[in-house]
Design an enzyme around this catalytic site. Structure first.
Site, PDB file in Angstrom:
ATOM      1  N   THR A  72       1.112  -1.338   0.066  1.00  0.00           N
ATOM      2  CA  THR A  72      -0.020  -0.521   0.529  1.00  0.00           C
ATOM      3  C   THR A  72       1.162   1.285   0.262  1.00  0.00           C
ATOM      4  O   THR A  72       2.366   0.915   0.498  1.00  0.00           O
ATOM      5  CB  THR A  72      -1.241   0.418   1.287  1.00  0.00           C
ATOM      6  OG1 THR A  72       0.076   0.235   2.589  1.00  0.00           O
ATOM      7  CG2 THR A  72      -1.475  -1.346   1.498  1.00  0.00           C
ATOM      8  N   LYS A 104       6.745   3.803   0.868  1.00  0.00           N
ATOM      9  CA  LYS A 104       8.307   4.310   0.969  1.00  0.00           C
ATOM     10  C   LYS A 104       8.436   5.204   2.746  1.00  0.00           C
ATOM     11  O   LYS A 104       9.077   5.658   3.320  1.00  0.00           O
ATOM     12  CB  LYS A 104       8.419   5.884   0.259  1.00  0.00           C
ATOM     13  CG  LYS A 104       9.012   4.397  -1.338  1.00  0.00           C
ATOM     14  CD  LYS A 104       9.458   5.997  -2.445  1.00  0.00           C
ATOM     15  CE  LYS A 104       8.500   6.667  -2.785  1.00  0.00           C
ATOM     16  NZ  LYS A 104       7.862   5.443  -3.945  1.00  0.00           N
ATOM     17  N   GLU A 142      13.543  -3.929  -0.711  1.00  0.00           N
ATOM     18  CA  GLU A 142      13.887  -2.737  -2.609  1.00  0.00           C
ATOM     19  C   GLU A 142      12.866  -1.858  -2.992  1.00  0.00           C
ATOM     20  O   GLU A 142      13.612  -1.210  -4.070  1.00  0.00           O
ATOM     21  CB  GLU A 142      14.155  -4.091  -2.796  1.00  0.00           C
ATOM     22  CG  GLU A 142      15.543  -4.328  -3.916  1.00  0.00           C
ATOM     23  CD  GLU A 142      16.386  -3.182  -4.047  1.00  0.00           C
ATOM     24  OE1 GLU A 142      16.664  -2.244  -4.814  1.00  0.00           O
ATOM     25  OE2 GLU A 142      17.447  -3.840  -3.957  1.00  0.00           O
ATOM     26  N   ALA A 176      11.854   0.511  -8.272  1.00  0.00           N
ATOM     27  CA  ALA A 176      10.880  -0.874  -8.101  1.00  0.00           C
ATOM     28  C   ALA A 176      11.684  -1.890  -8.067  1.00  0.00           C
ATOM     29  O   ALA A 176      12.069  -1.946  -7.784  1.00  0.00           O
ATOM     30  CB  ALA A 176      10.180  -0.198  -9.662  1.00  0.00           C
ATOM     31  N   LEU A 211      14.464  -2.237  -9.429  1.00  0.00           N
ATOM     32  CA  LEU A 211      15.863  -2.886  -9.958  1.00  0.00           C
ATOM     33  C   LEU A 211      16.953  -2.620  -8.816  1.00  0.00           C
ATOM     34  O   LEU A 211      16.348  -2.449  -7.415  1.00  0.00           O
ATOM     35  CB  LEU A 211      16.752  -1.382 -10.177  1.00  0.00           C
ATOM     36  CG  LEU A 211      15.477  -0.693 -11.525  1.00  0.00           C
ATOM     37  CD1 LEU A 211      16.626   0.993 -11.662  1.00  0.00           C
ATOM     38  CD2 LEU A 211      16.662  -1.673 -12.755  1.00  0.00           C
ATOM     39  N   GLU A 257       0.739  10.225 -10.635  1.00  0.00           N
ATOM     40  CA  GLU A 257      -0.272  10.172  -9.411  1.00  0.00           C
ATOM     41  C   GLU A 257      -1.263  10.947 -10.029  1.00  0.00           C
ATOM     42  O   GLU A 257      -1.643  11.442 -10.258  1.00  0.00           O
ATOM     43  CB  GLU A 257       0.155  10.217  -8.252  1.00  0.00           C
ATOM     44  CG  GLU A 257       1.754   9.577  -7.233  1.00  0.00           C
ATOM     45  CD  GLU A 257       1.673   8.311  -6.707  1.00  0.00           C
ATOM     46  OE1 GLU A 257       0.198   8.001  -6.146  1.00  0.00           O
ATOM     47  OE2 GLU A 257       2.209   7.439  -7.204  1.00  0.00           O
ATOM     48  N   ASP A 290       8.437  12.818  -4.076  1.00  0.00           N
ATOM     49  CA  ASP A 290       9.402  11.221  -4.204  1.00  0.00           C
ATOM     50  C   ASP A 290      10.423  11.069  -4.731  1.00  0.00           C
ATOM     51  O   ASP A 290      10.921  10.285  -3.745  1.00  0.00           O
ATOM     52  CB  ASP A 290       7.977  10.868  -5.408  1.00  0.00           C
ATOM     53  CG  ASP A 290       7.665   9.474  -5.469  1.00  0.00           C
ATOM     54  OD1 ASP A 290       7.675   8.961  -4.340  1.00  0.00           O
ATOM     55  OD2 ASP A 290       8.217   9.305  -6.198  1.00  0.00           O
ATOM     56  N   LYS A 347      13.272   9.358  -1.834  1.00  0.00           N
ATOM     57  CA  LYS A 347      13.926   7.935  -2.807  1.00  0.00           C
ATOM     58  C   LYS A 347      15.587   8.222  -2.132  1.00  0.00           C
ATOM     59  O   LYS A 347      15.784   7.707  -1.968  1.00  0.00           O
ATOM     60  CB  LYS A 347      13.916   7.417  -3.828  1.00  0.00           C
ATOM     61  CG  LYS A 347      12.280   7.172  -4.496  1.00  0.00           C
ATOM     62  CD  LYS A 347      12.066   6.732  -5.137  1.00  0.00           C
ATOM     63  CE  LYS A 347      10.927   6.517  -6.595  1.00  0.00           C
ATOM     64  NZ  LYS A 347      10.158   6.313  -7.676  1.00  0.00           N
ATOM     65  N   GLY A 362       6.669   0.768 -12.798  1.00  0.00           N
ATOM     66  CA  GLY A 362       5.068  -0.379 -13.379  1.00  0.00           C
ATOM     67  C   GLY A 362       5.600  -1.550 -12.545  1.00  0.00           C
ATOM     68  O   GLY A 362       5.583  -2.057 -11.282  1.00  0.00           O
TER      69      GLY A 362
END
Ligand code: ADP
Ligand code: ASP
Ligand code: MG
Length: 824
Positions: free
Chosen positions: A564, A588, A615, A620, A622, A676, A687, A691, A806
């Site tokens: 989620t 996240k 991860e 995503a 990677l 989004e 976002d 990260k 994706g």
């Protein structure tokens, strides 16, 4: 001669008794057989229940009696169902019914007597319990006669002689053996039937040999007659690697030594009553355990020396329920002889059986495990015996802990193998099974541990997996969030399940599924063919409810998977980790929120031996975080990280030029699902900031989102828009400004990229003009790229590049985290 014993289930119905008769018919053709039978399945318990009700002046004992009555009559009816047409057989059936009615009337009188005097002494109890075997043996005997088998019925009470220790009488072997031998010296029937469990004291009172004692009756007869074989016919195909009712994967053990069988049965393998082995061991008579319902199955053979077809040092794992652990401790015990003598003498006088003992080498405490039923009595007598020392505070009053069970790992060859206990305890530790006490005999044939009763199923299953199925490891997934990515993950699991099991020996099961409305949990694993229907039909979802399910199922190798973007879900990770349930998050929020929570989760993960993997938080599918963590674990130092981490911003800047408008491109990105629903989340750079924050933290830097420098490229109007629609309006109004950004880059032959950087402990994000030749220049579509400049990669960075968004790739990133946990 052979001795065959048939247990409660084997004689529990007409159908099963017919199977018994087939076995008897076959075997009696080759040799004389002695046959010992238990009471009809469940009757001994029902007799006890009726007696306890009667003794407590509860009239409900009459209903229990009626049930006992009808069970026996149903068996007779089933056995003689074809008697109507045959007068002779009908006569036999009527005479059997009369005999049984008479016995049942005696039983009724006895129960009435117990009711009237309001008392149930051990002596009366034995008298009462003896009805079970008397009824079953009489029914079977008359049936054998009606089917023209050459059978006799001998009451075991006339041959098995014991002391007056009611409910658990001790056999006088001298008298018993000669009684049995004398009886057989004049008997010529090919089948002699004996009721199991019952005996008589030297004073002529009815006694019994302890619950489960029919096995022992058979062993006594076998030993007295030097039989060729003792067969125990029951409802499972032998002695299993562990209790098959608790561990589905348990399998029958083909061969066992007498000692192994003794240990397994003493430690709870109910299939063989523990005292059974001793009489036959002396005569070296093999014991064969067989399944009445599946006579062709090979079963278990117990002999002195096993040929040992398999090399596993561990033969079986067993458990005893309803254990109490008592601890006697105090400084006054150290170096003072005689404490244990007094302790154990007291328990022996009270006839309290000690199952397990441990004493620490400091002599400061002695722990012992006994049946919980004896715990209160044990406490009272021990506290009384040590009253003086307790008053002087040399020792403490005895401490009693209940709700415990013993689990034991057993095998003759364990002593010649190192590391068995290491494996045992690390397996239990990994699964968060708390161990209260440990005992290992000097024979090294048995290692036992006392654990909480709620952990037994999990402990047996994990140990079984460890010692007998090393080949497969079961992973139990509790997945929350079954949107796009969740659905893809479930599809991938469905598709790869067989492959992963075959090639990696990992058995992936989805045990729980939840979305925001519904949840479904199945400890056997949810059938993935129609998971959507099952979820729809599930109970109302709640975060706490889902957690409670995972906790109370207490399955080994459990993993909570959060797919989620919900803050409330991220708040519950700690609770899962505290139960040693690993957490895999695509969400996240936990890793990019408050650093204290992030650190706490890392600490809990270490403390409770549960993984916390995320991860998919960056790039995503990677392998960005995993690579970073490998670099750091191997001693490398991160100097700089440069990355393009937003698929949405890439899409926008790859399509934005002098021929398009910024508004159109952002609108298209929104409509095609690249952003989004509220594109500001992507365009504001928040976002990407999250990260790079996670990468910085994973590189060992304690920074917060507020410490991040964010070079925002949106106009103030766009930032302050009150709605998504307003925001789009500002894009139209400010088109010239966005065109300006494009033109400035184009003039320098540069590409616009939204770049995240981490350097010298500082992180920042912002729009950059990337010149030709730079690795970011040709980045296409929704690709992400991460460059690690480290001590070992100082000039040429280590680069990870590929689709960074994706559903499919994100799901495969989650899949990879799950496999990492399984391989751990
Ligand atoms: P019977 O009535 O035939 O004497 P029991 O109920 O006394 O049968 O013993 C058989 C039962 O023992 C099985 O049904 C099984 O539930 C239980 N059991 C516990 N541990 C084991 C084990 N290791 N192997 C086989 N059975 C076991
Ligand atoms: N009927 C007795 C019991 O249930 C003895 C036996 O079945 O072995 O304990
Ligand atoms: Mg039994």
């Amino acid at each position: 001669m052979k001795v065959l014993k048939f247990g409660g289930t084997s004689v529990g119905s007409a159908e099963n008794i017919n199977k018994v008769i087939t076995i008897l018919d076959q075997q009696s053709k080759n040799t004389n057989i002695a046959v010992v039978v238990s009471a009809v399945g469940g009757i001994t318990d029902k007799l006890l229940e009726a007696a306890n009700l009667a003794c407590n002046k509860n009239e409900a004992y009459k209903q229990k009696y009626d049930v006992i009555w009808s069970i026996h009559n149903k068996v007779i009816e089933g056995l003689f169902e074809n008697s109507a047409n045959d007068n002779e057989i009908k006569k036999q059936r009527d005479s059997l019914s009369d005999i049984i009615s008479e016995k049942l009337n005696d039983l009724k009188s006895l129960l009435n007597g117990i009711y009237l005097i309001n008392e149930l002494s051990p002596k009366t109890k034995d008298k009462l319990l003896s009805f079970g075997e008397a009824l079953s043996s009489t029914i079977i005997y008359h049936t054998l006669k009606s089917r023209s088998l050459d059978a006799a019925l001998k009451n075991s009470q006339e041959v098995i002689v014991t002391d007056s220790n009611f409910n658990n009488a001790i056999v006088n072997f001298e008298v018993t053996n000669s009684n049995i031998q004398n009886f057989f010296s004049t008997n010529s029937n090919s089948i002699v039937l004996f009721p199991g469990f019952v005996s008589k004291s030297t004073h002529g009172e009815i006694t019994t040999l302890g619950r489960g004692g029919s096995d022992y009756t058979a062993a006594i007869i076998a030993a007295a007659m030097d039989a060729n074989e003792l067969q125990i016919w029951t409802d499972v195909s032998g002695m299993y690697t562990t209790n098959p009712k608790l561990v589905k994967q348990a399998s029958p053990i083909i061969e066992l030594s007498y000692q192994e069988a003794v240990e397994l049965s003493h430690f709870g393998a109910k299939v063989l009553y523990p005292p059974t082995v001793m009489p036959v061991l002396k005569k070296q008579i093999p014991i064969v355990i067989k399944n009445t319902m599946e006579p062709e199955a090979i079963g278990t053979t117990i002999t002195k020396n096993t040929v040992n077809t398999d090399n596993s040092p561990v033969k079986g794992i067993s458990n005893i329920e309803n254990i109490a652990l008592l601890t006697l401790q105090g400084n006054g015990m150290v170096g003072v002889p005689g404490f244990s003598k007094r302790l154990f003498e007291t328990l022996a006088q009270e006839k309290i059986n000690i199952i397990l003992i441990t004493q620490s080498s400091s002599e400061h405490s002695i722990c012992f495990g006994i049946s919980a039923n004896d715990a209160q009595r044990a406490k009272e007598v021990i506290d009384t015996v040590f009253e003086y020392e307790i008053a002087l505070q040399k020792i403490d009053p005895i401490v009693v802990e209940t709700d415990l069970s013993i689990i034991a790992v057993i095998g003759d060859k364990m002593k010649s193998h190192q590391g068995i206990s290491g494996k045992m305890f690390s397996t239990l530790g990994k699964n968060n099974v708390n161990i209260r006490a440990i005992a290992q005999g000097a024979s090294e044939r048995n290692i036992s541990a006392i654990i909480h009763k709620n952990d037994v199923k999990k402990a047996l299953n994990s140990l079984h997996e460890q010692f007998f199925e090393i080949k497969t490891k079961q992973i139990n997934l509790f997945i929350t969030g079954v949107g796009n990515v969740g659905e893809r993950l479930i599809e991938q699991i469905k598709q790869q399940k067989a492959y992963v099991k075959e090639n990696f020996k990992i058995n992936l099961r989805i045990t729980g599924l939840s979305n925001s409305r519904k949840m479904v949990v199945n400890d056997e694993g949810i059938d993935l063919k129609n998971w959507k229907e099952q979820l729809e039909a599930g109970e109302t979802a709640s975060l706490e409810g889902f957690f409670q399910h995972a906790k109370s199922l207490n399955l080994r190798n459990s993993v909570f998977v959060d797919i989620t973007a919900n803050e409330a879900v991220s708040k519950i990770y700690g609770e899962y980790l505290k139960q040693s349930i690993s957490v895999v998050a695509c969400n996240k929020i936990a890793c990019s929120g408050n650093i204290e929570y992030y650190n706490e989760l890392k600490t809990l993960s270490r403390k409770y031996n549960a993984s916390f993997l995320f991860e998919t938080n960056v790039g995503a599918g990677l392998p960005v975080i995993d690579t970073l963590s490998h670099l750091i674990t191997s001693g490398d130092k991160i100097n700089t990280i440069q990355a393009v981490l937003s698929g949405s911003l890439n899409f926008i800047f790859n399509n934005f030029n002098a021929e398009t408008t910024f508004y159109d491109v952002v609108k298209q990105a929104q409509e095609e699902g690249y952003t989004e629903p509220d594109p500001r989340i992507d365009l504001s750079g928040i976002d990407v900031a999250r990260k790079v924050l996670i990468l910085a933290r994973e590189s060992g830097h304690a920074i917060e989102l507020a410490d991040l420098e964010s070079d925002n490229f949106l106009t103030d109007a766009a930032m302050n828009a009150s709605s998504v629609d307003d925001f789009f309006e500002t894009l139209k109004t400010d088109e010239a400004y966005y065109q300006g950004l494009f033109k400035s880059a184009e003039d320098k032959n540069c590409q616009l990229k939204f770049v995240a950087e981490f350097n010298d402990g500082k992180a920042k994000v912002g729009l950059k003009e990337i010149p030709e030749g730079h690795p970011f220049f040709n980045l296409k579509g929704k690709d992400n790229i991460v460059m690690f400049y480290t001590q070992r990669y100082p000039e040429q960075p280590m680069i990870i590049k590929g689709a960074g968004a994706g559903a499919d790739v994100t799901a495969s990133g989650l899949f990879a985290d799950i496999i990492r946990i399984a391989n751990n």
